[in-house]
Design a protein around this motif. Structure first.
Motif, PDB file in Angstrom:
ATOM      1  N   ARG A  52      52.450  39.356  64.899  1.00 52.50           N
ATOM      2  CA  ARG A  52      51.958  37.985  65.082  1.00 52.50           C
ATOM      3  C   ARG A  52      50.644  37.768  64.332  1.00 52.50           C
ATOM      4  O   ARG A  52      50.397  36.690  63.772  1.00 52.50           O
ATOM      5  N   ALA A  53      49.801  38.788  64.314  1.00 54.34           N
ATOM      6  CA  ALA A  53      48.549  38.660  63.557  1.00 54.34           C
ATOM      7  C   ALA A  53      48.835  38.530  62.064  1.00 54.34           C
ATOM      8  O   ALA A  53      48.205  37.732  61.362  1.00 54.34           O
ATOM      9  N   ASN A  54      49.798  39.303  61.573  1.00 50.99           N
ATOM     10  CA  ASN A  54      50.183  39.190  60.158  1.00 50.99           C
ATOM     11  C   ASN A  54      50.743  37.813  59.844  1.00 50.99           C
ATOM     12  O   ASN A  54      50.432  37.224  58.803  1.00 50.99           O
ATOM     13  N   LEU A  55      51.589  37.310  60.726  1.00 51.30           N
ATOM     14  CA  LEU A  55      52.166  35.978  60.503  1.00 51.30           C
ATOM     15  C   LEU A  55      51.068  34.932  60.360  1.00 51.30           C
ATOM     16  O   LEU A  55      51.107  34.075  59.473  1.00 51.30           O
ATOM     17  N   SER A  96      36.728  40.496  56.317  1.00 53.42           N
ATOM     18  CA  SER A  96      36.419  41.474  57.366  1.00 53.42           C
ATOM     19  C   SER A  96      37.419  42.614  57.232  1.00 53.42           C
ATOM     20  O   SER A  96      38.229  42.649  56.299  1.00 53.42           O
ATOM     21  N   TYR A  97      37.366  43.516  58.200  1.00 53.13           N
ATOM     22  CA  TYR A  97      38.320  44.631  58.206  1.00 53.13           C
ATOM     23  C   TYR A  97      39.699  44.158  58.668  1.00 53.13           C
ATOM     24  O   TYR A  97      40.665  44.918  58.621  1.00 53.13           O
ATOM     25  N   VAL A  98      39.792  42.917  59.153  1.00 49.68           N
ATOM     26  CA  VAL A  98      41.119  42.338  59.422  1.00 49.68           C
ATOM     27  C   VAL A  98      41.557  41.662  58.128  1.00 49.68           C
ATOM     28  O   VAL A  98      41.179  40.528  57.824  1.00 49.68           O
ATOM     29  N   ASN A  99      42.320  42.381  57.342  1.00 51.65           N
ATOM     30  CA  ASN A  99      42.774  41.842  56.061  1.00 51.65           C
ATOM     31  C   ASN A  99      44.162  42.418  55.759  1.00 51.65           C
ATOM     32  O   ASN A  99      44.754  43.098  56.614  1.00 51.65           O
ATOM     33  N   ALA A 100      44.663  42.152  54.571  1.00 49.44           N
ATOM     34  CA  ALA A 100      46.054  42.531  54.294  1.00 49.44           C
ATOM     35  C   ALA A 100      46.286  44.029  54.439  1.00 49.44           C
ATOM     36  O   ALA A 100      47.318  44.456  54.976  1.00 49.44           O
ATOM     37  N   ILE A 101      45.333  44.834  53.996  1.00 45.66           N
ATOM     38  CA  ILE A 101      45.576  46.281  54.047  1.00 45.66           C
ATOM     39  C   ILE A 101      45.576  46.790  55.478  1.00 45.66           C
ATOM     40  O   ILE A 101      46.484  47.513  55.891  1.00 45.66           O
ATOM     41  N   SER A 102      44.591  46.371  56.276  1.00 50.41           N
ATOM     42  CA  SER A 102      44.577  46.878  57.651  1.00 50.41           C
ATOM     43  C   SER A 102      45.752  46.307  58.439  1.00 50.41           C
ATOM     44  O   SER A 102      46.390  47.018  59.216  1.00 50.41           O
ATOM     45  N   SER A 124      44.111  35.771  71.274  1.00 54.00           N
ATOM     46  CA  SER A 124      45.489  36.048  70.855  1.00 54.00           C
ATOM     47  C   SER A 124      45.499  36.633  69.443  1.00 54.00           C
ATOM     48  O   SER A 124      44.582  36.397  68.650  1.00 54.00           O
ATOM     49  N   PRO A 125      46.553  37.372  69.098  1.00 54.36           N
ATOM     50  CA  PRO A 125      46.632  37.902  67.733  1.00 54.36           C
ATOM     51  C   PRO A 125      46.687  36.783  66.695  1.00 54.36           C
ATOM     52  O   PRO A 125      46.164  36.944  65.584  1.00 54.36           O
ATOM     53  N   GLU A 126      47.305  35.664  67.056  1.00 53.68           N
ATOM     54  CA  GLU A 126      47.370  34.551  66.103  1.00 53.68           C
ATOM     55  C   GLU A 126      45.974  34.004  65.816  1.00 53.68           C
ATOM     56  O   GLU A 126      45.650  33.679  64.670  1.00 53.68           O
ATOM     57  N   GLU A 127      45.138  33.937  66.861  1.00 53.11           N
ATOM     58  CA  GLU A 127      43.800  33.386  66.624  1.00 53.11           C
ATOM     59  C   GLU A 127      42.962  34.351  65.791  1.00 53.11           C
ATOM     60  O   GLU A 127      42.200  33.921  64.912  1.00 53.11           O
ATOM     61  N   VAL A 128      43.102  35.658  66.048  1.00 53.13           N
ATOM     62  CA  VAL A 128      42.365  36.612  65.207  1.00 53.13           C
ATOM     63  C   VAL A 128      42.835  36.470  63.755  1.00 53.13           C
ATOM     64  O   VAL A 128      42.023  36.420  62.821  1.00 53.13           O
ATOM     65  N   GLY A 129      44.147  36.367  63.557  1.00 54.37           N
ATOM     66  CA  GLY A 129      44.675  36.211  62.197  1.00 54.37           C
ATOM     67  C   GLY A 129      44.148  34.946  61.542  1.00 54.37           C
ATOM     68  O   GLY A 129      43.780  34.952  60.356  1.00 54.37           O
ATOM     69  N   ASP A 130      44.089  33.871  62.292  1.00 55.12           N
ATOM     70  CA  ASP A 130      43.583  32.603  61.743  1.00 55.12           C
ATOM     71  C   ASP A 130      42.098  32.693  61.403  1.00 55.12           C
ATOM     72  O   ASP A 130      41.649  32.210  60.363  1.00 55.12           O
ATOM     73  N   ARG A 131      41.326  33.308  62.285  1.00 53.14           N
ATOM     74  CA  ARG A 131      39.885  33.451  62.009  1.00 53.14           C
ATOM     75  C   ARG A 131      39.649  34.381  60.818  1.00 53.14           C
ATOM     76  O   ARG A 131      38.766  34.134  59.997  1.00 53.14           O
ATOM     77  N   ALA A 132      40.446  35.437  60.759  1.00 48.20           N
ATOM     78  CA  ALA A 132      40.264  36.415  59.674  1.00 48.20           C
ATOM     79  C   ALA A 132      40.553  35.788  58.317  1.00 48.20           C
ATOM     80  O   ALA A 132      39.985  36.212  57.304  1.00 48.20           O
ATOM     81  N   ARG A 133      41.409  34.790  58.291  1.00 50.82           N
ATOM     82  CA  ARG A 133      41.747  34.143  57.020  1.00 50.82           C
ATOM     83  C   ARG A 133      40.572  33.333  56.473  1.00 50.82           C
ATOM     84  O   ARG A 133      40.500  33.024  55.290  1.00 50.82           O
ATOM     85  N   GLU A 134      39.634  32.980  57.332  1.00 57.02           N
ATOM     86  CA  GLU A 134      38.495  32.148  56.928  1.00 57.02           C
ATOM     87  C   GLU A 134      37.310  32.947  56.403  1.00 57.02           C
ATOM     88  O   GLU A 134      36.350  32.375  55.889  1.00 57.02           O
ATOM     89  N   VAL A 135      37.353  34.273  56.589  1.00 54.80           N
ATOM     90  CA  VAL A 135      36.226  35.134  56.199  1.00 54.80           C
ATOM     91  C   VAL A 135      36.779  36.445  55.643  1.00 54.80           C
ATOM     92  O   VAL A 135      37.987  36.656  55.626  1.00 54.80           O
TER      93      VAL A 135
END
Lengths: 516, 232
Positions: free
Chosen positions: A126-129, A81-87, A68-79
């Motif tokens: 949802r990923a941003n949230l 990666s290219y999933v960050n505020a700018i992307s 889910s987008p929420e899980e990617v967002g949650d995982r991205a917050r722990e490391v």
């Protein structure tokens, strides 16, 4: 036929569309149109918008089926990666940019491809949230341009393990050299765009402030043009927490760029750390942080390697045709979504390093002047005919009767004809050399299949036992519990000073530990 | 609503720039013709492969503008090198002959926005605007005291040699552009958005980099801009 989407879904989609456009306008107009004498930047930006429009909806469905987008967002917050505020902040804008150009040329209507639009907007919102849940905002700009992404447990480790330095000592000089060279290399490998650089913060550290500086996609990995030239760079993502005195970071914006008052002065750096991480790592892994000398040596080595990679890569790029430059640049922009696929274990090189034939057909329009003016009109002047609105309108920042992205007309809920999708991904084309090297990860150099298998089988330790949902608000009232202790100890696993120290440490304790 | 809606736009207007207006209007006309000929509803037409705009259609759109004698402005050198017939020649720094003088009687040959405050600098202006010049400096080294004059606010053209410059004067962008960010990281004094008049390659110049950094969000203030004075 009318759409199957609900009124609530359209309201949310249009609100996110408008918020994204407003944020993007502010970001774009404080920088002027990008340019380069080496890369045809604006033509490749425009082309990337089309590729996003045509390819992302299906790739979102592919990622969503796995995570889910929420899980990617949650995982991205722990490391890092290219999933960050700018992307995350640019995803809706790049996608809607393709839509807007096509609307303006009469090739689609605002009522077309509504399921596609909903898929991408809903996923990105949802990923941003989730990524921004620490502050409860959706974008950094909602939080007065502060990017306070990380929870206390991560920040405690960064602060406790940061190594002190003063102007003139080896580490202080090595940090300055590394930051400059890494920034330079990041702009080049990303074909002139800033997407390889990200900052979060500021985080209050007593009287000082901490900025967490990320450099991503540094090594052999998704971009085929790094094969060979980046073979000596061993970490794909590097994170440097920097603690500054006498400096207030008054802006860390939606593109992860910072501004400071007084202006950033390297002499005010008082302590730093260095970490690597990615979608396969349990949080941040320290890199050569045994002591100041060890870290300085490594930063100097990194600087040499990146300077060498910069020279090699520049020579390679300077020999490229215009078509190759445009393909590479557009894939960097289009690729802001690619690390979602890495987290989800669905990454395929051809999904992310090809131009859809429908995007590729637009190339005859992409001369330098058109690219520059089309981008300037769509994101800067808001002057395309399709962007104009009733003369009574005063848009948020531009204060003119126009908005960046055309809203979805609500009449589609009643009897206005609409279409659901532009259809599946079509064959891709590229003028670039095919990828040959392995993918650099925190688990070594892996094949694409090995990356995906590892991602699918990976659950971060901080997610175990419902840990994913244990935020600072929960910790506030449960810090003495075993679950909180386990959560903190999972984050402290690699820490020099906090390993096994648990969840009851206060900031004053961290300062005492740092001071010995 | 069953038609290309951009053709029936209550609040629409022309695009601001000639190429965008020409290209977008021309594509609208092709789509409208094809749609009318199809005899179908818009929702059946819009995603139909057989009705799609093709690369050949778009080549014809570009040709229709070039056939008027129009040529495009260049950004990247590779564009001009590969298709010289489509692009205007690159602009050069002009010389009005009407330069003011500074307090020491030297000609002011330009002004710019300061990225950060640094000591004033005297050096040699060297135009670094092409891949060939960068390659020459990459292989032979950047000459000492070079103040690079760069017509490019990006960070890629000069990537492998930027660290070797004593100072930078950029004829574009803002203090928040990529080149501004990079020079700040390297601690290389830099002016952005520079306007030059009468500066030539090889001139010895003095740059007031000690002025305060420019506020990126403030209105342009001529008195706050850094002056570039020609010594010889």
């Amino acid at each position: 036929m009318p759409t199957n989407l609900t009124y609530t879904q359209l309201l949310e989609d249009n609100a996110w569309l408008r918020k994204s456009g407003d944020s993007f306008y502010f970001q774009c107009t404080t920088r002027t149109v990008q340019e380069s004498k080496l890369f045809p930047v604006n033509p490749y930006i425009a082309l990337s918008y089309y590729n996003a429009w045509y390819r992302w909806p299906e790739l979102v469905r592919k990622i969503s089926a796995s995570m889910s987008p929420e899980e990617v967002g949650d995982r991205a917050r722990e490391v890092s990666s290219y999933v960050n505020a700018i992307s995350l902040s640019t995803i809706p804008n790049f996608f809607l940019g393709g839509r807007q150009f096509l609307i303006d040329m009469g090739m689609i209507n605002p009522t077309d491809s509504l399921d596609d639009i909903h898929e991408v907007l809903d996923f990105s919102r949802r990923a941003n949230l989730a990524y921004h849940r620490q502050t409860g905002h959706v974008l950094n700009s909602d939080n007065s341009n502060r990017a306070q992404i990380l929870p206390e447990r991560a920040l405690q480790v960064f602060e406790a393990d940061a190594i002190g330095c003063v102007p003139g000592d080896r580490l202080h000089s090595a940090v300055a050299g590394f930051l400059a060279t890494a920034s330079q290399y990041a702009f080049l490998k990303n074909c002139e765009c800033r997407l390889g650089i990200h900052n979060s913060g500021p985080y209050q550290v007593g009287a000082n402030e901490m900025l967490v500086r990320d450099f991503v996609d540094l090594a052999e990995g998704d971009y085929p043009w790094l094969d060979g030239v980046a073979s000596e760079i061993e970490h794909n993502n590097l994170t440097m927490p920097v603690i500054m005195k006498d400096t207030h970071f008054n802006i860390v914006d939606d593109w992860g760029s910072f501004e400071a008052t007084p202006s950033y002065d390297h002499d005010n750096v008082v302590a730093v750390g260095l970490y690597t991480s990615d979608y396969l790592s349990d949080g941040y892994i320290p890199v050569h942080m045994e002591n100041a000398g060890d870290l300085a040596d490594y930063l100097d080595l990194l600087r040499e390697k990146m300077a060498d990679a910069t020279s090699q890569l520049w020579k390679r790029m300077a020999g490229w045709s215009r078509d190759q430059m445009i393909d590479a640049g557009s894939l960097v922009y289009y690729g802001v979504f690619k690390d979602f696929a890495h987290f989800a274990g669905t990454y395929e090189q051809d999904d992310w390093c090809m131009l859809d034939e429908r995007a590729n057909r637009m190339k005859p329009l992409m001369n330098d002047e058109y690219g520059r003016d089309a981008i300037a009109e769509v994101v800067g002047f808001i002057s395309l005919t399709s962007q104009q609105e009733s003369p009574y309108v005063m848009s948020r920042y531009a204060a003119q009767p126009a908005d960046m992205w055309s809203a979805i007309p609500y009449a589609v809920l009643h009897d206005a004809p609409s279409t659901a999708t532009a259809g599946p991904i079509r064959p891709g084309v590229t003028s670039l050399e095919p990828k040959t090297a392995l993918y650099t990860t925190t688990r070594g150099k892996l094949t694409q299949d090995e990356c995906n298998a590892a991602a699918k089988g990976f659950v971060p330790k901080v997610f175990e036992d419902g840990g994913r949902y244990l935020d600072d608000q929960w910790v506030k009232n449960n810090a003495a519990s075993d679950r909180a202790r386990r959560l903190y100890e999972a984050t402290q696993e690699h820490s020099r000073h906090l390993q096994g120290r648990g969840s009851l440490l206060q900031r004053e304790d961290i300062e005492k530990i740092r001071n010995g | 609503m069953s038609q290309p809606q951009v053709l029936d736009d209550k609040w629409g207007k022309k695009a601001m720039t000639p190429t965008v207006e020409h290209f977008h209007r021309a594509v609208r006309e092709v789509v409208a013709e094809r749609f009318a000929a199809s005899g179908r509803a818009w929702e059946d037409f819009v995603h139909d492969l057989a009705c799609e705009i093709t690369a050949e259609d778009l080549q014809a759109v570009e040709k229709s503008l070039l056939d008027t004698g129009y040529t495009f402005e260049t950004s990247a050198h590779v564009s001009l090198a590969e298709s010289p017939e489509k692009y205007k020649p690159l602009a050069v720094v002009s010389d009005s002959g009407n330069q003011v003088t500074d307090d020491e009687g030297r000609k002011v040959v330009g002004t710019g926005d300061n990225v950060f405050s640094a000591p004033d600098l005297t050096g040699t202006a060297r135009f670094v605007g092409t891949v060939d010049v960068v390659m020459e400096m990459l292989l032979g080294g950047v000459p000492p005291d070079t103040i690079a004059i760069i017509d490019d606010s990006g960070g890629t053209l000069t990537a492998p040699i930027l660290e070797g410059f004593a100072g930078v004067i950029c004829m574009g962008g803002t203090v928040r552009s990529h080149l501004g960010i990079l020079t700040r990281e390297y601690n290389i004094p830099c002016l952005m958005a520079a306007e030059l008049d009468g500066l030539a390659d090889g001139d010895k110049i003095h740059v007031q980099y000690s002025k305060p950094a420019t506020d990126a969000y403030a209105e342009r203030d001529e008195s706050a801009r850094v002056r570039i004075s020609k010594i010889s």
